[in-house]
Scaffold this active site. Sequence first.
Site, PDB file in Angstrom:
ATOM      1  CD  GLU A   1      21.311  49.916  21.499  1.00 43.76           C
ATOM      2  OE1 GLU A   1      21.575  48.755  21.250  1.00 43.76           O
ATOM      3  OE2 GLU A   1      20.796  50.126  22.850  1.00 43.76           O
TER       4      GLU A   1
ATOM      5  CB  CYS B   1      26.719  55.624  21.886  1.00 42.68           C
ATOM      6  SG  CYS B   1      26.374  54.100  22.566  1.00 42.68           S
TER       7      CYS B   1
ATOM      8  CG  HIS C   1      30.659  57.635  23.739  1.00 48.55           C
ATOM      9  ND1 HIS C   1      29.292  57.493  24.467  1.00 48.55           N
ATOM     10  CD2 HIS C   1      30.686  56.239  23.576  1.00 48.55           C
ATOM     11  CE1 HIS C   1      28.983  56.185  24.572  1.00 48.55           C
ATOM     12  NE2 HIS C   1      29.719  55.614  24.020  1.00 48.55           N
TER      13      HIS C   1
HETATM   14  N1  CAA Z   1      43.130  46.384  39.060  1.00 50.95           N
HETATM   15  C1  CAA Z   1      43.193  47.437  38.150  1.00 50.95           C
HETATM   16  N2  CAA Z   1      42.851  47.426  36.869  1.00 50.95           N
HETATM   17  C2  CAA Z   1      42.595  46.179  36.415  1.00 50.95           C
HETATM   18  C3  CAA Z   1      42.596  44.971  37.341  1.00 50.95           C
HETATM   19  C4  CAA Z   1      42.875  45.277  38.758  1.00 50.95           C
HETATM   20  N3  CAA Z   1      42.764  44.113  39.764  1.00 50.95           N
HETATM   21  N4  CAA Z   1      41.919  43.821  36.616  1.00 50.95           N
HETATM   22  C5  CAA Z   1      41.997  44.323  35.145  1.00 50.95           C
HETATM   23  N5  CAA Z   1      42.161  45.557  35.195  1.00 50.95           N
HETATM   24  C6  CAA Z   1      42.447  46.449  34.045  1.00 50.95           C
HETATM   25  C7  CAA Z   1      43.020  45.776  32.847  1.00 50.95           C
HETATM   26  O1  CAA Z   1      44.350  45.929  32.947  1.00 50.95           O
HETATM   27  C8  CAA Z   1      42.344  46.641  31.676  1.00 50.95           C
HETATM   28  O2  CAA Z   1      42.916  47.689  31.639  1.00 50.95           O
HETATM   29  P1  CAA Z   1      43.420  48.688  30.214  1.00 50.95           P
HETATM   30  O3  CAA Z   1      41.921  48.646  29.381  1.00 50.95           O
HETATM   31  O4  CAA Z   1      43.852  49.812  30.324  1.00 50.95           O
HETATM   32  O5  CAA Z   1      44.325  47.557  29.404  1.00 50.95           O
HETATM   33  C9  CAA Z   1      40.885  46.853  32.228  1.00 50.95           C
HETATM   34  O6  CAA Z   1      40.797  46.647  33.534  1.00 50.95           O
HETATM   35  C10 CAA Z   1      39.893  46.041  31.364  1.00 50.95           C
HETATM   36  O7  CAA Z   1      40.056  44.758  31.785  1.00 50.95           O
HETATM   37  P2  CAA Z   1      40.176  43.794  30.669  1.00 50.95           P
HETATM   38  O8  CAA Z   1      41.008  43.986  29.413  1.00 50.95           O
HETATM   39  O9  CAA Z   1      40.226  42.396  31.242  1.00 50.95           O
HETATM   40  O10 CAA Z   1      38.804  43.671  29.836  1.00 50.95           O
HETATM   41  P3  CAA Z   1      37.255  43.483  30.301  1.00 50.95           P
HETATM   42  O11 CAA Z   1      37.130  41.907  30.091  1.00 50.95           O
HETATM   43  O12 CAA Z   1      36.943  44.083  31.598  1.00 50.95           O
HETATM   44  O13 CAA Z   1      36.361  44.000  29.228  1.00 50.95           O
HETATM   45  C11 CAA Z   1      35.443  45.816  27.662  1.00 50.95           C
HETATM   46  C12 CAA Z   1      36.625  45.405  28.792  1.00 50.95           C
HETATM   47  C13 CAA Z   1      35.880  44.897  26.473  1.00 50.95           C
HETATM   48  C14 CAA Z   1      35.458  47.242  27.517  1.00 50.95           C
HETATM   49  C15 CAA Z   1      33.879  45.367  28.189  1.00 50.95           C
HETATM   50  O14 CAA Z   1      33.705  45.978  29.312  1.00 50.95           O
HETATM   51  C16 CAA Z   1      33.103  45.668  27.328  1.00 50.95           C
HETATM   52  O15 CAA Z   1      32.710  44.670  26.184  1.00 50.95           O
HETATM   53  N6  CAA Z   1      32.090  46.928  27.311  1.00 50.95           N
HETATM   54  C17 CAA Z   1      31.288  46.935  26.451  1.00 50.95           C
HETATM   55  C18 CAA Z   1      31.618  47.671  25.115  1.00 50.95           C
HETATM   56  C19 CAA Z   1      32.222  48.867  25.330  1.00 50.95           C
HETATM   57  O16 CAA Z   1      32.069  49.857  26.229  1.00 50.95           O
HETATM   58  N7  CAA Z   1      33.291  49.439  24.381  1.00 50.95           N
HETATM   59  C20 CAA Z   1      33.731  50.566  24.195  1.00 50.95           C
HETATM   60  C21 CAA Z   1      33.911  51.122  22.846  1.00 50.95           C
HETATM   61  S1  CAA Z   1      32.255  51.146  21.987  1.00 50.95           S
HETATM   62  C22 CAA Z   1      31.514  52.321  22.547  1.00 50.95           C
HETATM   63  O17 CAA Z   1      31.972  53.266  23.034  1.00 50.95           O
HETATM   64  C23 CAA Z   1      29.997  52.501  22.225  1.00 50.95           C
HETATM   65  C24 CAA Z   1      29.356  51.823  23.430  1.00 50.95           C
HETATM   66  O18 CAA Z   1      28.866  52.845  24.226  1.00 50.95           O
HETATM   67  C25 CAA Z   1      29.148  50.669  23.805  1.00 50.95           C
END
Ligand code: CAA
Length: 411
Positions: A84, A116, A238
Amino acid sequence: MTSGTAPIGIDDIELATSHHVVKLDDFAEANGTDPAKFHLGLGQDEFSFPAPDEDVVTMAAAAAAPIIARSGTEGIRTLLFATESGIDQSKAAGMAVHSLLELPSQMRVVEVKEACYSATAALQAAVGIITRSPGQRVLVIASDVARYELDTPGEPTQGAGAVAMLVSANPKLLEIEPVSGLNSADVDDFWRPNDSTTAIVDGALSVTAYLDALTGAWTDLAAQGGPEMAEIDRVLYHQPFTKMAKKAQVHLAGLTGEDLDTEIVAGGSGAAGTDVSNVAAAGPRDTGLATSTLYNRRLGNSYTASLYAGLCSLLDHDEDLAGKRIGLFSYGSGSVGEFFTARVVPGYEQHSRRQAVTEALDARVPLSIDEYRALHAAELSSAEDVSTPKVTAGPFRFAGIKGRARLYERA
Ligand code: CAA
């Protein structure tokens, strides 16, 4: 897949990563975030980060070099480079690998792209080539640097890594089976415009798009006459972050009605490595979720390489795979999903790379958060001739830019 009677699949595999690492404990401290958010919430402990003289080419060449050293080049007439994070809009990054490894001229070298997912497209193309010419072997390399904007939710899920695979008839590791479940849908969940060095992502949409693709691919696998869940011993996903594999496993359990293990290794930097002691011995069926996420929680996202880094982790940590069937779910945003299966070849354990991979992960040089942010912000323009500083301890380096062309050399 069989050609006549000969199975086709992965004969050899190698994982390489970058010179630097960012520890998510340091990241959490600098950002005032609870580290559990990363270790438990995302299932990540660290992420690999390239030195200024590293990129997808240097990691790819580092991954492929030991394979070529072990097996030579006989019968290799194709190099498929899946990425990518390509380095040129026109020229395949694999050309630089071809040159660094002094591969034969009588080859086709091509780059394959679909976020990916592309390494899986390359793998299937390799199987097709060998089906037609069983004496040939194909070098498939997946290599990516996952980069998001600083201070965005994606930032702690960055990473870098390359997996090289030699595909052949009568493979020593994995025989790929002929049926695949496929799913494509035009969705803007994650993409990288031509003028951007970082990905644009709609995080919430990307998670649902991934799970929708899993539903579509699994449903199609059944429609194509593929195996049922009860006939699949291990499942690989993945892994953009390892918690995503857990979400996918919960989803697959719901789709299939099977009671599948959903535990990934408990977080914390100390847990990074090989501790699978928190996986229950009885209860839900263990399909390798914990063992297949061990490398990735230290590498971070390696986009096209991520699924196959999970495969490396499984092969290196599960001693009971001989003859077992693995299901592999490949996802690329945009989006394509593919669910296919493969059988592990008895004797696979003799080719474990666990020590080498663990040493490479341990040898990465930690960056302070200030150093990491400075490196992240430093972008090279092809308009200026530049020599990069010698930093990497890897075997190959990106030497700089001259006349708008990228230069590579042995380190
Ligand atoms: N202790 C334990 N857990 C905690 C916590 C704490 N103190 N604070 C937050 N969490 C948990 C939340 O409850 C949440 O858990 P769930 O997903 O089980 O609900 C988790 O941490 C994530 O927290 P948020 O929901 O607040 O989300 P975030 O702001 O961290 O964003 C994300 C998560 C959207 C995946 C972000 O990391 C992102 O944009 N990543 C890039 C995109 C990506 O990887 N997408 C995946 C699918 S696309 C794909 O697979 C292709 C690729 O490679 C990109």
